[in-house]
Design a protein around this motif. Structure first.
Motif, PDB file in Angstrom:
ATOM      1  N   LEU A  14       0.836  -1.183   0.000  1.00  0.00           N
ATOM      2  CA  LEU A  14       0.000   0.000   0.000  1.00  0.00           C
ATOM      3  C   LEU A  14       0.873   1.235   0.000  1.00  0.00           C
ATOM      4  O   LEU A  14       1.984   1.237   0.524  1.00  0.00           O
ATOM      5  CB  LEU A  14      -0.889  -0.002   1.237  1.00  0.00           C
ATOM      6  CG  LEU A  14      -1.774  -1.235   1.380  1.00  0.00           C
ATOM      7  CD1 LEU A  14      -2.441  -1.227   2.738  1.00  0.00           C
ATOM      8  CD2 LEU A  14      -2.806  -1.269   0.285  1.00  0.00           C
ATOM      9  N   ALA A  15       0.376   2.299  -0.575  1.00  0.00           N
ATOM     10  CA  ALA A  15       1.172   3.511  -0.718  1.00  0.00           C
ATOM     11  C   ALA A  15       1.769   3.943   0.606  1.00  0.00           C
ATOM     12  O   ALA A  15       2.931   4.276   0.715  1.00  0.00           O
ATOM     13  CB  ALA A  15       0.304   4.624  -1.296  1.00  0.00           C
ATOM     14  N   THR A  16       0.979   3.931   1.655  1.00  0.00           N
ATOM     15  CA  THR A  16       1.500   4.241   2.985  1.00  0.00           C
ATOM     16  C   THR A  16       0.483   3.865   4.031  1.00  0.00           C
ATOM     17  O   THR A  16      -0.699   4.118   3.871  1.00  0.00           O
ATOM     18  CB  THR A  16       1.850   5.738   3.130  1.00  0.00           C
ATOM     19  OG1 THR A  16       2.120   5.988   4.508  1.00  0.00           O
ATOM     20  CG2 THR A  16       0.706   6.631   2.706  1.00  0.00           C
ATOM     21  N   ALA A  17       0.971   3.236   5.076  1.00  0.00           N
ATOM     22  CA  ALA A  17       0.049   2.864   6.146  1.00  0.00           C
ATOM     23  C   ALA A  17      -0.492   4.108   6.837  1.00  0.00           C
ATOM     24  O   ALA A  17      -1.618   4.120   7.324  1.00  0.00           O
ATOM     25  CB  ALA A  17       0.767   1.971   7.169  1.00  0.00           C
ATOM     26  N   VAL A  80      -9.200  -2.915  -3.630  1.00  0.00           N
ATOM     27  CA  VAL A  80      -9.289  -2.664  -2.191  1.00  0.00           C
ATOM     28  C   VAL A  80      -7.999  -2.013  -1.686  1.00  0.00           C
ATOM     29  O   VAL A  80      -8.035  -1.126  -0.827  1.00  0.00           O
ATOM     30  CB  VAL A  80      -9.596  -3.960  -1.423  1.00  0.00           C
ATOM     31  CG1 VAL A  80      -9.542  -3.729   0.084  1.00  0.00           C
ATOM     32  CG2 VAL A  80     -10.975  -4.476  -1.820  1.00  0.00           C
ATOM     33  N   ARG A  81      -6.878  -2.408  -2.224  1.00  0.00           N
ATOM     34  CA  ARG A  81      -5.612  -1.803  -1.819  1.00  0.00           C
ATOM     35  C   ARG A  81      -5.629  -0.296  -2.069  1.00  0.00           C
ATOM     36  O   ARG A  81      -5.156   0.496  -1.255  1.00  0.00           O
ATOM     37  CB  ARG A  81      -4.458  -2.446  -2.583  1.00  0.00           C
ATOM     38  CG  ARG A  81      -3.076  -1.985  -2.112  1.00  0.00           C
ATOM     39  CD  ARG A  81      -1.993  -2.753  -2.840  1.00  0.00           C
ATOM     40  NE  ARG A  81      -2.001  -2.473  -4.257  1.00  0.00           N
ATOM     41  CZ  ARG A  81      -1.702  -3.371  -5.197  1.00  0.00           C
ATOM     42  NH1 ARG A  81      -1.422  -4.595  -4.843  1.00  0.00           N
ATOM     43  NH2 ARG A  81      -1.699  -3.034  -6.461  1.00  0.00           N
ATOM     44  N   ILE A  82      -6.199   0.101  -3.197  1.00  0.00           N
ATOM     45  CA  ILE A  82      -6.298   1.529  -3.510  1.00  0.00           C
ATOM     46  C   ILE A  82      -7.272   2.220  -2.559  1.00  0.00           C
ATOM     47  O   ILE A  82      -6.996   3.304  -2.030  1.00  0.00           O
ATOM     48  CB  ILE A  82      -6.736   1.726  -4.974  1.00  0.00           C
ATOM     49  CG1 ILE A  82      -5.628   1.248  -5.916  1.00  0.00           C
ATOM     50  CG2 ILE A  82      -7.075   3.186  -5.251  1.00  0.00           C
ATOM     51  CD1 ILE A  82      -6.048   1.176  -7.366  1.00  0.00           C
ATOM     52  N   ARG A  83      -8.405   1.577  -2.316  1.00  0.00           N
ATOM     53  CA  ARG A  83      -9.421   2.184  -1.447  1.00  0.00           C
ATOM     54  C   ARG A  83      -8.916   2.361  -0.021  1.00  0.00           C
ATOM     55  O   ARG A  83      -9.362   3.252   0.708  1.00  0.00           O
ATOM     56  CB  ARG A  83     -10.694   1.343  -1.468  1.00  0.00           C
ATOM     57  CG  ARG A  83     -11.466   1.469  -2.771  1.00  0.00           C
ATOM     58  CD  ARG A  83     -12.660   0.554  -2.840  1.00  0.00           C
ATOM     59  NE  ARG A  83     -13.638   0.813  -1.780  1.00  0.00           N
ATOM     60  CZ  ARG A  83     -14.838   0.248  -1.747  1.00  0.00           C
ATOM     61  NH1 ARG A  83     -15.199  -0.583  -2.719  1.00  0.00           N
ATOM     62  NH2 ARG A  83     -15.674   0.502  -0.764  1.00  0.00           N
ATOM     63  N   MET A  84      -7.971   1.537   0.375  1.00  0.00           N
ATOM     64  CA  MET A  84      -7.462   1.624   1.739  1.00  0.00           C
ATOM     65  C   MET A  84      -6.562   2.839   1.956  1.00  0.00           C
ATOM     66  O   MET A  84      -6.092   3.074   3.069  1.00  0.00           O
ATOM     67  CB  MET A  84      -6.740   0.327   2.103  1.00  0.00           C
ATOM     68  CG  MET A  84      -7.710  -0.823   2.361  1.00  0.00           C
ATOM     69  SD  MET A  84      -6.901  -2.418   2.586  1.00  0.00           S
ATOM     70  CE  MET A  84      -5.940  -2.107   4.056  1.00  0.00           C
ATOM     71  N   ASN A  85      -6.331   3.630   0.939  1.00  0.00           N
ATOM     72  CA  ASN A  85      -5.641   4.905   1.114  1.00  0.00           C
ATOM     73  C   ASN A  85      -6.600   5.983   1.611  1.00  0.00           C
ATOM     74  O   ASN A  85      -6.211   7.139   1.789  1.00  0.00           O
ATOM     75  CB  ASN A  85      -4.992   5.332  -0.201  1.00  0.00           C
ATOM     76  CG  ASN A  85      -3.761   4.503  -0.500  1.00  0.00           C
ATOM     77  OD1 ASN A  85      -2.830   4.437   0.292  1.00  0.00           O
ATOM     78  ND2 ASN A  85      -3.767   3.834  -1.644  1.00  0.00           N
ATOM     79  N   THR A  86      -7.859   5.610   1.820  1.00  0.00           N
ATOM     80  CA  THR A  86      -8.865   6.456   2.454  1.00  0.00           C
ATOM     81  C   THR A  86      -9.498   5.627   3.560  1.00  0.00           C
ATOM     82  O   THR A  86      -9.274   4.411   3.634  1.00  0.00           O
ATOM     83  CB  THR A  86      -9.960   6.881   1.446  1.00  0.00           C
ATOM     84  OG1 THR A  86     -10.861   5.781   1.235  1.00  0.00           O
ATOM     85  CG2 THR A  86      -9.358   7.317   0.110  1.00  0.00           C
ATOM     86  N   PRO A  96      -6.227  -7.644   2.160  1.00  0.00           N
ATOM     87  CA  PRO A  96      -5.459  -7.832   0.923  1.00  0.00           C
ATOM     88  C   PRO A  96      -4.100  -8.470   1.182  1.00  0.00           C
ATOM     89  O   PRO A  96      -3.506  -8.302   2.262  1.00  0.00           O
ATOM     90  CB  PRO A  96      -5.302  -6.396   0.388  1.00  0.00           C
ATOM     91  CG  PRO A  96      -6.452  -5.650   0.969  1.00  0.00           C
ATOM     92  CD  PRO A  96      -6.638  -6.246   2.343  1.00  0.00           C
ATOM     93  N   ASN A  97      -3.584  -9.201   0.189  1.00  0.00           N
ATOM     94  CA  ASN A  97      -2.310  -9.895   0.339  1.00  0.00           C
ATOM     95  C   ASN A  97      -1.156  -8.939   0.597  1.00  0.00           C
ATOM     96  O   ASN A  97      -0.179  -9.306   1.255  1.00  0.00           O
ATOM     97  CB  ASN A  97      -1.991 -10.698  -0.930  1.00  0.00           C
ATOM     98  CG  ASN A  97      -3.050 -11.712  -1.254  1.00  0.00           C
ATOM     99  OD1 ASN A  97      -3.530 -12.396  -0.375  1.00  0.00           O
ATOM    100  ND2 ASN A  97      -3.424 -11.815  -2.522  1.00  0.00           N
ATOM    101  N   SER A  98      -1.233  -7.726   0.077  1.00  0.00           N
ATOM    102  CA  SER A  98      -0.110  -6.805   0.123  1.00  0.00           C
ATOM    103  C   SER A  98       0.047  -6.092   1.453  1.00  0.00           C
ATOM    104  O   SER A  98       0.997  -5.350   1.646  1.00  0.00           O
ATOM    105  CB  SER A  98      -0.249  -5.763  -0.994  1.00  0.00           C
ATOM    106  OG  SER A  98      -1.527  -5.176  -0.970  1.00  0.00           O
TER     107      SER A  98
END
Length: 430
Positions: A14-17, A80-86, A96-98
């Motif tokens: 993810l871009a950043t936790a 979902v990985r992208i959405r988790m930046n919000t 997600p696996n990442s």
């Protein structure tokens, strides 16, 4: 629809936790009861309007006035990985696996301690960090070979092979006596070949096999699980026991092929049994066997949790979200409907896995690595650029076996060991 693969995607985190972790999480009174509406994200787009709707009906009967909305997502991991930046990524979702272990507290609500939840559930250490659990498995998978029993019986094979040599002999009988493709690689789809990696630890019955890879310079030395696993795959290809042109194989078509008896076997997790049964002329035609090797006179099969269900740290309705999570894992019947291992440790196995139970197949669940080595095996794999859980690794072995490359298996093993040793020295140093 396939189950979750364990991908080593450290380079695709993810871009950043901190991005989704900013701001306080919403808290609710400890004595609050389930109410209101929750949104559940799922990769099972095929079940949103069928089985999941029935689960929700039963849940709302227990909690009148509550509403459960499902959002099926086809490209689940990436979206979902992208959405988790919000903060907006549903109330309940599959991790997600990442997401790395250290990122779990930034995105998900802690569900309890590993010590306490480990008394009730399997696979509890797979999405945990610092002694806290952030996700519980929706179900678990055993690794083995899905096979068409009718085809094997027509070839005169009625017992599970106990050695790789016996397995090769059985596949040759299938080819000679039935005309079916003995083994289907699903080479073109790629991901089915990664299923071979899940055999590691079962041959040696070693629950520390994966973490132990961080302490060896030669995972492909003779006698190791990796050497035996990859030697068998190479030999199957070299003996001409695979599809004629694996580069044009097709996953969806393969279900029909094994169901109709045109294909005899495939290495897959137990999650695939139900899907193959649905494609078969008769569900009873489909069987499941462990890797063809015994340890101390018994078969062993590695098991691991599939997707882990979790609660969004920023959910505004955590009470209802937790009630749904507990219901889904404990009472929905999703694991049984999937023909998979229940996450609740004392729950009975589904009918599809009874043959393993009847033959006393021993399940091997990997232990977590020591705290100071969490993720070390994955880090070595990434630095080595081998890609244990990536398709290219075993496509290379299939290509060598079928003559599509000039590499020998011995040369491949030498190369893999050299890459692993170099990466390990750089990261582990012991």
């Amino acid at each position: 629809m396939r189950a979750r693969l364990t991908l080593l995607t450290a380079g695709l985190l993810l871009a950043t936790a901190a991005c989704a972790g900013n701001g306080p999480a919403t808290e609710q009174p400890a004595d609050a009861k389930p109410s209101g509406t929750i949104t559940v994200l799922t990769n099972r787009t095929d079940l949103v309007d069928t089985a999941f709707k029935e689960y929700a009906k039963r849940f709302t009967e227990l909690h009148p006035g509550v509403e459960v909305k499902f959002e099926g997502i086809t490209n689940y991991e990436d979206e979902v990985r992208i959405r988790m930046n919000t903060p907006e990524y549903g109330d309940v979702l599959l991790i997600p696996n990442s997401v790395t272990p250290s990122q779990l507290p930034s995105f998900f609500e802690p569900l309890g301690s590993t010590q306490e939840l480990g008394k009730k559930y399997r696979f509890i250490n797979e999405q945990a960090y610092d002694g806290k659990v952030y996700g519980i498995a929706t179900f678990g998978n055993a690794q083995g070979f899905v096979y068409n029993k009718r085809v094997f019986e027509a070839a005169g094979v009625t017992d599970w092979p106990t050695t790789p040599d016996e397995f090769i002999a059985d596949l040759k009988l299938v080819r000679e006596k039935t005309g079916a493709i003995p083994y289907y690689t699903n080479y073109a789809a790629g991901w089915p070949l990664t299923m071979w990696e899940s055999f590691r630890g079962s041959l040696s019955a070693d629950r520390d096999y994966v973490s132990g890879l961080a302490h060896t310079d030669a995972p492909w030395a003779a006698g190791t699980d990796h050497h035996t696993i990859d030697s068998l795959l190479h030999r199957i290809a070299a003996e001409g026991l695979i599809e004629k042109d694996p580069t044009t194989s097709d996953w969806e078509e393969s279900k029909k092929l094994i169901g109709s008896g045109k294909v005899a076997s495939m290495a897959l997790g137990s999650w695939a049994i139900v899907q193959m049964q649905e494609a078969a002329a008769s569900p009873d035609d489909i069987g499941f066997m462990p890797f063809p090797q015994q340890n101390a006179g018994k078969f062993h099969a590695t098991i691991a949790g599939d997707w882990k269900i979790a609660i969004n740290k920023h959910s505004e309705n955590k009470v209802t979200a937790r009630a749904w999570l507990d219901f889904f894992v404990d009472r929905s019947g999703y694991a049984a409907d999937s023909g998979s291992i229940p996450p609740v440790a004392d729950a009975p196995l589904p009918e599809q896995l009874k043959p393993l139970e009847d033959k006393d197949v021993q399940f091997v669940e990997q232990n977590p690595a020591p705290a100071n080595e969490t993720g070390l095996t994955n880090d070595i794999d990434e630095k080595s650029e081998i890609g244990l859980n990536q398709p290219e690794y075993r496509q290379r072995i299939v290509d060598a076996g079928r003559g599509a490359s000039e590499e020998s298996l011995e040369a491949i093993f030498t190369d893999l060991n050299a890459k692993w040793k170099t990466a390990r020295a750089a990261l582990a140093g012991n």
